[in-house]
Motif scaffolding. Structure first.
Motif: not given
Length: 312
Positions: A122-127, A136-144
């Motif tokens: 599971i990856k939680v993406l921060e927008f 967009g999804l490609e600009h999200s931050n997974r490592y917040y």
């Protein structure tokens, strides 16, 4: 044996040729020089869908013994089949998700995922809003990593296997190591996977993970309740993915991530049950799926229960 498997023996030939074409036998398979007969048997085991009941029972018994010895506790590996009239689905309330990642950690513990090297299904993406528009999804931050979540001006989108009705990952596997079960769960036979990573390239959601190193799970952390197609320890050089906690869901339990969510954002259930909470959400809320334009038909839905209209 399924009709699909009986009608196509190319997977057997392809994999055997692949293995036979490698040089130096065990060394080419990344096995240690002193690899024993059991380890070699693991690599050359028959495809799960071609195992008869006696063979499968024998394999499960051997796995129980080997893993119990390895981890120093009683391990039970099962191969619970799909239930009749059940197709699993998932819904996630984005208006409630706070980005705490407790779902991630619960998944790691439940599914015996490697701690070193680290594997997350599971990856939680921060927008965040930029120029009053969501990225967009490609600009999200997974490592917040803020001191506290949720942060103002942020929203969080957990992503995992979307359990597509038309999974592109299955289509590209050259040896049929991955397939979709009758209950909708896309699974992987770790013993049949050749590590080509075609499935990873085909998945538009980044939901598959390659084990670059030998997976490491502390003995005291191992979950002894395992499923052959789910959370049993994986090998170096194979691909793993979310299976809707197949070891739990097929015995009527919620997935680990659902139980771990502190705000009740995650919903799991049977799409075939008209009285389920999941069906209520699909019929009464404004839901959407990621990358719907790709026509993969995910069985993973997103919605906003707060501050958004419901279906009339």
């Amino acid at each position: 044996m399924s009709d699909d498997t009986k009608g196509n023996d190319n997977s057997n030939i392809t994999r055997r040729k692949f293995l036979a074409g490698l040089t130096a036998g065990a060394a080419a398979l990344s096995l240690p020089a002193d690899a024993d007969a059991y380890m070699l048997e693991e690599y050359f085991r028959q495809h799960f869908k071609r195992l008869d009941k006696d063979d499968l029972d024998d394999i499960l018994k051997k796995l129980d013994e080997e893993l119990s010895f390895k981890f120093g506790k009683k391990v039970n590996v099962k191969a619970t089949p799909p239930m009749d009239n059940v197709v699993y689905g998932y819904a996630l309330d984005l208006s409630r998700c706070v980005g705490c990642r407790r779902c991630v950690y619960a998944c790691v513990e439940e599914n015996n995922l490697s701690r070193n090297p680290q594997i997350h299904w599971i990856k939680v993406l921060e927008f965040s809003k930029q120029n009053h528009k969501w990225q967009g999804l490609e600009h999200s931050n997974r490592y917040y990593d803020p001191p506290k979540v949720p942060e103002k001006g942020r929203t969080y989108v957990p992503v995992q296997c979307q359990q597509c009705k038309k999974p592109p990952c299955v289509k590209v596997c050259p040896v049929q190591a991955t397939w979709q079960e009758p209950d909708g769960i896309v699974v992987v036979d770790y013993n049949w996977c050749i590590g080509c990573r075609f499935c990873m390239a085909a998945c538009p959601y980044g939901a598959r993970n390659f084990n670059w190193g030998k997976p490491s799970v502390p003995n005291e952390k191992i979950n002894p309740d395992m499923h052959y197609l789910g959370n049993r320890p994986q090998y170096k050089g194979v691909v793993g993915k979310c299976t809707f906690c197949i070891q739990r869901s097929r015995v009527g339990k919620y997935t680990a991530c659902v139980e771990a969510c502190p705000v009740g954002a995650r919903k799991f259930g049977n799409l075939m049950d008209p009285n389920s909470e999941l069906r209520y959400i699909l019929e009464h809320m404004k839901v959407f799926r990621l990358k719907e334009e790709l026509d993969t038909n995910p069985k993973f839905f997103y919605f906003f229960s707060l501050g958004s209209p419901v279906k009339s």
